[in-house]
Design an enzyme around this catalytic site. Structure first.
Site, PDB file in Angstrom:
ATOM      1  CD  GLU A 167       0.027 123.820  -5.605  1.00  0.00           C
ATOM      2  OE1 GLU A 167      -0.835 124.425  -4.730  1.00  0.00           O
ATOM      3  OE2 GLU A 167       0.778 122.924  -5.126  1.00  0.00           O
ATOM      4  CG  ASP A 177       1.311 119.659  -3.228  1.00  0.00           C
ATOM      5  OD1 ASP A 177       0.361 120.597  -3.415  1.00  0.00           O
ATOM      6  OD2 ASP A 177       2.286 119.886  -2.434  1.00  0.00           O
TER       7      ASP A 177
END
Length: 605
Positions: free
Chosen positions: A355, A326
């Site tokens: 990400e 993330d």
């Protein structure tokens, strides 16, 4: 006289203490036979820092003992002989004549001969366990957890769990996806908004409302048994404000601290900007994501070692096939590159995708790996990035007044990447309005967008419910709506084909046709890509491998088109025969092809 203290139910049978001073030992256990034989053992307990530490084991040695300004922590760096047999190592702590003993578990690292590489042949299915299916209602409200289930609250816990995913692996297998990506499943014991998983309060334990470590391991095993791969979602940038560290920080610089709350500027381009101010850069990487997500300081060596080990631990413990990291541009970029390198050292071929939410290819390319990086040039070493430019290009192509040229133009920039075929590509995700809503619920345009996604270069990712035209938008709690049929008593049950609309059935059939064909297409898995400048809103491209060829023709017009094939003769010739994978019909190629309005023609040669 000895008294036993069990740290957690997870490993209470392996670890014991002579006196209840040590409250936590992380990792929960470690492995013999790692490429790097040294690991960090973090111990937490009242005033333990000045204890004398002794390792009572010929196969394990203490390389470093590190204490901090907080007397409640000790960091031990232990080296394990590769020849040491499996079994606990005895560690004693002596202070003021009193002794505490730990039997810390060590297991043999398994040979990961069956790590399943994730590649362009795969399709990821992203699902939020809390919103997919409630397989065990008894775990909805667990004592000690602050937030209880309430399906009436869009931003609350709804009760979905890992068992619910296990119960519907058949559905995922039949749909034709190959890889399951769950949003974070580690403990998120927050007062509210704990359903999404991105406020971790314990890196080493699955949230009990979702299941247990044992159940997660079982989920991975059962997924593998069905030929499905598993990606774990991790976060190194931040934690939840209820993490035990926040009550007693190991060091003052464990998190980024400010005189007053300072939020990140969410501007990832600052990191690669050669002219960025120190002020903007610091705010980007050190600012907090939100008030309930303290920003971790990866410059702290003790913390960076801790974080790296959590990923290695889960890979070895659960046998996952990949990690999605993330908020990749937000942590310290050098630490993140070291993390990728460390994972690759232990598990060659292991898949990692970051990400990287940046809106154009030049910014994205900064985060893609560079095997031949020049001296001083940043190299993330990431095998895969999240290709947001392709996402926005596909969305824009099929909106009203949109143009397929937007796809062509973005694809033409692939020269700046090392391996764009390894990018994760998507048309929406859990943080964005759903594609069916974005396209004004136009089913024909929806099919065009998914046809491109599933046949162009890259590794496609589909958000749960896309296959049944879920159209949530706006508030995150709304777009992350419950999958119909995942709860007993749901009026619509997709799993049981109850009250499913005709359009949803057509969409499911359409998705199954492409996804199951795609799994066996060599041209899609390994083939090159050649495309032609779109004319009159028709986009033509070829995927070709040594033994296979696929032609995709996208007609982004609301009218029938008679396409002359002369311009495409290097890819397609009169007299060739192909199969239309959506209709199953055989097609003999002539000089022209008639394209229906808003048709995606996928021809397999």
């Amino acid at each position: 006289m000895k008294t036993l203290l069990f740290l957690t139910a997870f490993f209470c049978s392996y670890i014991s203490f002579c006196q209840p001073d040590i409250q936590k030992a992380e990792p929960l256990h470690w492995y013999i036979g790692m490429e790097d034989p040294t690991f960090q053992l973090m111990l937490y307990g009242k005033d333990i820092a000045d204890s004398k530490v002794q390792i009572n084991d010929e196969g394990v040695s203490l390389k470093r003992k590190i204490t901090t300004e907080n007397e409640n922590y000790i960091f031990l760096y232990l080296e394990i002989s590769k020849n040491r047999k499996e079994g606990p190592v005895n560690i004693t702590f002596t202070k003021e004549g009193k002794t505490t003993e730990i039997d810390y578990p060590l297991y043999k690292k398994e040979k990961h001969q069956n790590i399943n590489p994730i590649s362009a042949s795969d399709v990821m299915y992203l699902l939020m366990p809390d919103r997919f299916a409630d397989g065990d209602p008894q775990t909805n409200n667990i004592k000690g957890y602050l937030e209880k289930s309430n399906r009436k609250n869009p931003g609350g816990k709804h009760g979905g769990d890992i068992q619910g995913v296990i119960d519907h692996l058949d559905y995922l297998e039949e749909l034709g996806i190959t890889t399951v990506w769950l949003n974070p499943v580690q403990e998120n014991n927050m007062e509210s908004y704990s359903y999404h998983g991105y406020s971790i309060t314990d890196y080493y334990h699955i949230d009990k409302r979702l299941g247990s470590n044992k159940l997660y391991k079982e989920f991975v095993k059962k997924s593998h048994d069905k030929g499905l791969k598993v990606i774990m979602d991790l976060i190194f940038n931040h934690i939840g404000s209820n993490h035990y560290w926040m009550k007693d920080l190991p060091t003052e610089d464990w998190i980024h601290q400010w005189p007053e709350f300072t939020q990140t500027n969410y501007t990832g381009s600052v990191v690669s900007d050669p002219y960025a101010s120190d002020f903007d850069y610091k705010k980007m990487v050190d600012g907090w994501f939100v008030k309930t997500m303290p920003d971790l300081n990866q410059d702290n060596e003790l913390l960076s070692d801790y974080l790296i080990q959590t990923s290695l631990w889960w890979i070895e413990y659960a046998k996952i096939d990949g990690i999605r990291m993330d908020t990749y541009p937000y942590p310290d970029k050098e630490m993140m590159a070291n993390w990728v390198e460390r994972v690759k050292e232990e598990y060659p071929g292991f898949f990692i995708v970051g990400e990287t939410w940046l809106n154009n290819a030049s910014f994205e390319s900064y985060w893609s790996r560079k095997p031949n990086a020049n001296e001083g040039e940043y190299n993330s070493k990431l095998p895969s990035i999240s290709d947001f430019p392709i996402c926005f290009a596909i969305q824009n192509a099929f909106k009203p007044e949109g143009s397929v040229y937007s796809i062509y133009e973005v694809m033409a920039k692939d020269f700046i990447y090392t391996d764009p075929f390894m990018h994760k590509i998507f048309v929406d995700n859990h943080d964005m309005d759903r594609i069916y809503h974005v396209l004004d619920k136009d089913f024909d345009k929806f099919k065009l967008s998914l046809s491109v996604l599933l046949t162009t270069r890259g590794i496609p990712q589909i958000l749960y419910g896309t296959e049944i035209l879920m159209d949530g938008h706006g508030d995150h709690g709304v777009l992350r709506e419950d999958f119909p049929g995942g709860w007993e008593g749901d009026e619509v049950n997709v799993f049981a084909d109850k009250n499913v609309t005709e359009n949803q059935k057509k969409s499911l059939e359409f998705m199954k046709d492409i996804l199951n064909w795609r799994k066996n297409s060599e041209a899609i898995a390994k083939g090159s890509l050649k495309h032609y400048i779109p004319e009159n809103e028709i986009y033509f491209y070829e995927r070709k491998s040594e033994n296979d060829k696929v032609i995709v023709i996208i007609n982004n017009n609301n009218s029938e088109q008679n396409l002359n094939l002369k311009r495409f003769k290097e890819s397609i010739k009169p007299g060739e025969e192909a199969q239309n994978i959506l209709s199953g019909e055989k097609t003999n190629i002539g000089k022209n092809i008639i394209l229906k309005p808003n048709q995606a023609l996928i021809l397999d040669f």
